[in-house]
Design an enzyme around this catalytic site. Structure first.
Site, short mmCIF file in Angstrom:
data_model
loop_
_atom_site.label_atom_id
_atom_site.label_comp_id
_atom_site.label_asym_id
_atom_site.label_seq_id
_atom_site.Cartn_x
_atom_site.Cartn_y
_atom_site.Cartn_z
N SER A 19 -5.35 -9.00 -12.69
CA SER A 19 -5.86 -7.91 -13.53
C SER A 19 -4.74 -7.18 -14.27
O SER A 19 -4.86 -6.91 -15.46
CB SER A 19 -6.74 -6.93 -12.76
N ASP B 284 1.63 -3.10 -9.75
CA ASP B 284 1.32 -4.36 -10.44
C ASP B 284 1.62 -4.27 -11.93
O ASP B 284 2.19 -5.19 -12.52
CB ASP B 284 -0.15 -4.72 -10.23
N LEU C 18 -2.42 -11.96 -6.79
CA LEU C 18 -1.15 -12.11 -7.51
C LEU C 18 -1.20 -11.33 -8.83
O LEU C 18 -0.48 -11.63 -9.76
CB LEU C 18 -0.83 -13.59 -7.75
N HIS D 205 0.83 -1.22 0.00
CA HIS D 205 0.00 0.00 0.00
C HIS D 205 0.86 1.27 0.00
O HIS D 205 0.36 2.35 0.28
CB HIS D 205 -0.99 0.01 1.18
C1 GLA Z 1 -3.20 -3.87 -5.09
C2 GLA Z 1 -2.99 -2.67 -5.99
C3 GLA Z 1 -1.55 -2.19 -5.94
C4 GLA Z 1 -1.06 -2.01 -4.51
C5 GLA Z 1 -1.41 -3.23 -3.66
C6 GLA Z 1 -1.08 -3.03 -2.20
O1 GLA Z 1 -2.49 -4.96 -5.58
O2 GLA Z 1 -3.33 -2.97 -7.32
O3 GLA Z 1 -1.41 -0.98 -6.68
O4 GLA Z 1 -1.59 -0.83 -3.95
O5 GLA Z 1 -2.77 -3.58 -3.76
O6 GLA Z 1 0.28 -2.89 -2.01
#
Ligand code: GLA
Length: 382
Positions: A131, A173, A128, A37
């Site tokens: 998306s 991600d 994981l 986060h």
């Molecule tokens: C999800 C979001 C990421 C990140 C994580 C927490 O995977 O897509 O951008 O904020 O939560 O670290």
């Protein structure tokens, strides 16, 4: 050509017999080692790209349409490419595909009438990054031979999720799916969008454990956390105008924030620090310190950030009591999905057996295990 590419081309031809497959693109999922986060607070993250990926085969379509078939969903969608600029979300899997197509058009990359066949090996809702791997692989497939700067590609895929799928996620991600490297984690600076390659010490295995639950609360809580962090940064900024985001804040400034946002800010500030400490511990091969930082990160997510859940906490408690486990923590957004575990090599079979038994006894659910092998980022494979 690898087996996955061959299989996808065959499946594409079966689904779209009148269209010649022009290529296959692959984008991986990820497991985040530490730095949770922190991305939307412009801080640091340390993910690895996985060898589980999403695959997209593309060929030309007649009739000016974008036709999409998802093997996982056993479902299809079709839109006239001329309608893409005004397309509205439909609140299902196809938003990740449509969102990317819409963003490409907006960025000045017209979408050719195409057939897409999609297959993903990244478990859905497992935290994981199913998306992001879908977004990035679709973006590459639709770009085809056109070249886009890799950072712009990650940003475009993120915008698809922010603006079309309606999730205010950070860049982690999509970025790791684009830039992942074999045998390494990447320490990403989510402000400068630069990365540092982090070679993990020999003598650890990474295993993700899937709770197999995904609590409804996830999406709402994510939005709340984004807002709480913005409020916390705003409160500090009144006294310290140089604090543009929580990335710039320090523990002394916490007294300027009231209530829940203070707790959230404490997580972000300490978590950014843990990423630095973890990278340093990794460089000196201090596996015990790396494991302790994993657990400290989990505690902070559990108590200060409040994005864990009973199942994740149980998996972390259980794992840390097993000999050969250096550390364990939730990974990804939280409220279900996976934990990530650092193990001594050779202990994985025993670990999986003990974890599965404990989890089954407690929740009557069979957890899933994914050995995580750091792999390369998104590319064309055929
Ligand atoms: C999800 C979001 C990421 C990140 C994580 C927490 O995977 O897509 O951008 O904020 O939560 O670290």
């Amino acid at each position: 050509m690898d087996g996955a590419a061959r299989g996808l081309i065959d499946a594409f031809q079966e689904r779209f017999p009148d269209s010649a497959c022009a290529g296959v693109w692959r984008a991986p999922g990820r497991v985040n080692l530490i730095g949770e986060h922190t991305d939307y607070n412009l801080g640091f993250v340390l993910p690895v790209a996985l060898d589980m990926a999403c695959y997209v085969a593309r060929g030309p379509a007649a009739g000016g349409r974008l036709n999409v078939h998802s093997r996982n969903m056993n479902d299809a969608r079709s839109w006239p490419v001329s309608a893409l600029p005004t397309l509205q979300p439909s609140k299902d899997w196809s938003d990740y595909v449509a969102g990317v197509a819409v963003q490409l058009v907006k960025a000045g990359y017209p979408v050719e009438p195409s057939n897409l066949f999609i297959h993903s090996a990244v478990p859905f809702g497992g935290g994981l990054s199913s998306s992001a791997s879908l977004e990035v692989s679709v973006a590459l497939a639709l770009l085809g031979d056109r070249v886009m700067d890799r950072v712009e590609l990650a940003k475009l895929a993120r915008r698809a999720e922010n603006e079309f799928a309606g999730m205010p996620c950070g860049i982690m991600d999509q970025y790791i799916s684009v830039f992942g490297q074999e045998d390494s984690a990447l320490k990403i600076d989510c402000r400068s969008l630069e990365f540092e390659v982090v070679r993990l010490p020999a003598g650890i295995e990474i295993v993700a454990v899937n709770t197999m639950v995904k609590h409804e609360l996830g999406g709402t809580a994510y939005r709340e956390r984004v807002a709480e962090c913005a409020a916390a940064a705003e409160a500090i900024r009144r006294r310290h105008p140089e604090v543009a985001s929580l990335r710039d804040a320090n523990l002394d400034q916490l007294e300027l924030i009231d209530g829940v946002p203070r707790q959230r800010a404490r997580h972000i500030i300490t978590e950014n620090r843990r990423v630095e400490d973890f990278v340093a511990a990794s460089a000196r091969g201090d596996l015990a310190a790396m494991g302790a930082l994993f657990v400290a990160s989990h505690r902070s997510l559990q108590h200060d950030y409040e994005v864990s859940c009973e199942e994740l906490d149980f998996l972390v408690e259980t794992a840390t009591a097993i000999p050969g486990v250096y550390g364990s923590r939730m990974t990804g957004g939280g409220f279900g999905g996976c934990t990530v575990n650092l193990l001594e090599p050779g202990t994985s079979a025993r670990f999986q057996e003990a974890m599965a038994k404990a989890y089954r006894d407690r929740f009557a659910i069979e957890p899933r295990f994914y050995p995580c092998k750091p792999s390369h980022g998104a590319r064309r494979i055929a």
